[in-house]
Design a protein around this motif. Structure first.
Motif, PDB file in Angstrom:
ATOM      1  N   MET A  43      -3.895  18.549   0.589  1.00  0.00           N
ATOM      2  CA  MET A  43      -4.133  18.395   2.129  1.00  0.00           C
ATOM      3  C   MET A  43      -3.258  17.049   2.624  1.00  0.00           C
ATOM      4  O   MET A  43      -3.204  16.319   1.780  1.00  0.00           O
ATOM      5  CB  MET A  43      -5.464  17.949   2.362  1.00  0.00           C
ATOM      6  N   ILE A  44      -2.426  17.532   3.537  1.00  0.00           N
ATOM      7  CA  ILE A  44      -1.652  16.422   4.313  1.00  0.00           C
ATOM      8  C   ILE A  44      -2.205  15.962   5.559  1.00  0.00           C
ATOM      9  O   ILE A  44      -2.876  16.796   6.358  1.00  0.00           O
ATOM     10  CB  ILE A  44      -0.047  17.049   4.497  1.00  0.00           C
ATOM     11  N   ARG A  45      -2.703  14.656   5.696  1.00  0.00           N
ATOM     12  CA  ARG A  45      -3.263  14.193   7.025  1.00  0.00           C
ATOM     13  C   ARG A  45      -2.441  12.818   7.196  1.00  0.00           C
ATOM     14  O   ARG A  45      -1.783  12.390   6.762  1.00  0.00           O
ATOM     15  CB  ARG A  45      -4.665  13.808   6.634  1.00  0.00           C
ATOM     16  N   VAL A  46      -2.741  12.637   8.508  1.00  0.00           N
ATOM     17  CA  VAL A  46      -2.056  11.389   9.174  1.00  0.00           C
ATOM     18  C   VAL A  46      -2.617  10.122   8.299  1.00  0.00           C
ATOM     19  O   VAL A  46      -3.945  10.158   8.063  1.00  0.00           O
ATOM     20  CB  VAL A  46      -2.478  11.119  10.540  1.00  0.00           C
ATOM     21  N   ARG A  47      -1.568   9.262   7.971  1.00  0.00           N
ATOM     22  CA  ARG A  47      -2.057   8.108   7.199  1.00  0.00           C
ATOM     23  C   ARG A  47      -2.969   7.115   8.184  1.00  0.00           C
ATOM     24  O   ARG A  47      -2.585   6.655   9.399  1.00  0.00           O
ATOM     25  CB  ARG A  47      -1.031   7.241   6.561  1.00  0.00           C
ATOM     26  N   GLY A  48      -4.268   6.818   7.615  1.00  0.00           N
ATOM     27  CA  GLY A  48      -5.140   5.891   8.496  1.00  0.00           C
ATOM     28  C   GLY A  48      -4.869   4.503   8.464  1.00  0.00           C
ATOM     29  O   GLY A  48      -4.216   3.994   6.999  1.00  0.00           O
ATOM     30  N   ASP A  49      -5.139   3.598   9.078  1.00  0.00           N
ATOM     31  CA  ASP A  49      -5.268   2.009   8.575  1.00  0.00           C
ATOM     32  C   ASP A  49      -5.865   1.794   7.204  1.00  0.00           C
ATOM     33  O   ASP A  49      -5.213   1.078   6.546  1.00  0.00           O
ATOM     34  CB  ASP A  49      -5.925   1.410   9.791  1.00  0.00           C
ATOM     35  N   GLY A  50      -6.893   2.485   7.057  1.00  0.00           N
ATOM     36  CA  GLY A  50      -7.669   2.316   5.866  1.00  0.00           C
ATOM     37  C   GLY A  50      -6.934   2.722   4.531  1.00  0.00           C
ATOM     38  O   GLY A  50      -7.143   2.457   3.383  1.00  0.00           O
ATOM     39  N   ASP A  51      -5.756   3.753   4.596  1.00  0.00           N
ATOM     40  CA  ASP A  51      -4.949   4.156   3.547  1.00  0.00           C
ATOM     41  C   ASP A  51      -3.994   3.042   3.296  1.00  0.00           C
ATOM     42  O   ASP A  51      -3.227   3.192   1.990  1.00  0.00           O
ATOM     43  CB  ASP A  51      -4.458   5.416   4.097  1.00  0.00           C
ATOM     44  N   LEU A  52      -3.404   2.226   3.936  1.00  0.00           N
ATOM     45  CA  LEU A  52      -2.304   1.455   3.761  1.00  0.00           C
ATOM     46  C   LEU A  52      -2.441   0.484   2.384  1.00  0.00           C
ATOM     47  O   LEU A  52      -1.429   0.713   1.532  1.00  0.00           O
ATOM     48  CB  LEU A  52      -1.969   0.431   4.821  1.00  0.00           C
ATOM     49  N   GLY A  53      -3.699   0.147   2.305  1.00  0.00           N
ATOM     50  CA  GLY A  53      -3.832  -0.751   0.916  1.00  0.00           C
ATOM     51  C   GLY A  53      -3.542   0.039  -0.244  1.00  0.00           C
ATOM     52  O   GLY A  53      -2.979  -0.242  -1.336  1.00  0.00           O
ATOM     53  N   VAL A  54      -4.249   1.280  -0.248  1.00  0.00           N
ATOM     54  CA  VAL A  54      -4.009   2.381  -1.370  1.00  0.00           C
ATOM     55  C   VAL A  54      -2.752   2.901  -1.617  1.00  0.00           C
ATOM     56  O   VAL A  54      -2.157   2.807  -2.693  1.00  0.00           O
ATOM     57  CB  VAL A  54      -5.229   3.618  -1.094  1.00  0.00           C
ATOM     58  N   CYS A  55      -2.148   2.854  -0.537  1.00  0.00           N
ATOM     59  CA  CYS A  55      -0.796   3.397  -0.425  1.00  0.00           C
ATOM     60  C   CYS A  55       0.287   2.301  -1.039  1.00  0.00           C
ATOM     61  O   CYS A  55       1.171   2.661  -1.930  1.00  0.00           O
ATOM     62  CB  CYS A  55       0.113   3.889   0.885  1.00  0.00           C
ATOM     63  N   VAL A  56      -0.023   1.125  -0.752  1.00  0.00           N
ATOM     64  CA  VAL A  56       0.837  -0.059  -1.539  1.00  0.00           C
ATOM     65  C   VAL A  56       0.310  -0.236  -2.915  1.00  0.00           C
ATOM     66  O   VAL A  56       1.344  -0.353  -3.864  1.00  0.00           O
ATOM     67  CB  VAL A  56       0.365  -1.389  -0.790  1.00  0.00           C
TER      68      VAL A  56
END
Length: 157
Positions: free
Chosen positions: A1-14
């Protein structure tokens, strides 16, 4: 699933980016501020791929003049080979088309899997530019244009 990156995702993405950097060498040079690097000022949108309830991929679409660029595309090395990169790329193609923007991207010449993905997806190489920031790992930046986005690579460097 592709979804908009939320604020809570940024740490996980880093964290995911750190793993990609350590295992696959992307990005070549680790950014001083990775969270800021994942959110360029010209971003038209930031998305994540989610599988099994966890973030496994990331991509950003930026505006450049009247066109758009795919940036910050990466997939968790543990999730490679599942079509996640292709889905993220297709999401950008669809979004750029909906915005009426020609689409392009640039990749360093040491990213063999990425170059292969873009070619398999019908993207066309339009230019190679020598770089001096790739160290011993990369010597050229390859510019690709998306199918139907021929103008995106015609006059930008």
């Amino acid at each position: 699933m592709i979804r908009v990156r939320g604020d809570g995702d940024l740490g996980v993405c880093v964290e995911l980016l750190r793993g990609v950097h350590e295992r696959a060498g992307y990005p070549i040079n680790w950014p001083a501020e990775p969270a800021r690097w994942l959110t360029p000022e010209a971003a038209l949108g930031c998305w994540v791929a989610v599988s099994g309830g966890r973030v496994v991929g990331h991509v950003v679409l930026t505006g450049v003049g009247d066109g758009a660029e795919v940036e910050r595309l990466f997939v968790d090395p543990e999730a490679m080979g599942q079509g996640i990169g292709r889905r993220l790329l297709e999401h950008c193609v669809t979004t750029a088309a909906g915005l009426g923007r020609a689409l392009a991207l640039e990749v360093v010449d040491n990213r063999g899997a990425a170059v292969h993905l873009y070619r398999r997806a019908g993207w066309r190489e339009v230019r190679r530019t020598a770089i001096d920031w790739g160290g011993e790992h990369a010597s050229e930046l390859i510019r690709f244009v998306a199918p139907g986005s021929e103008l995106a690579g015609s006059d930008r460097s």
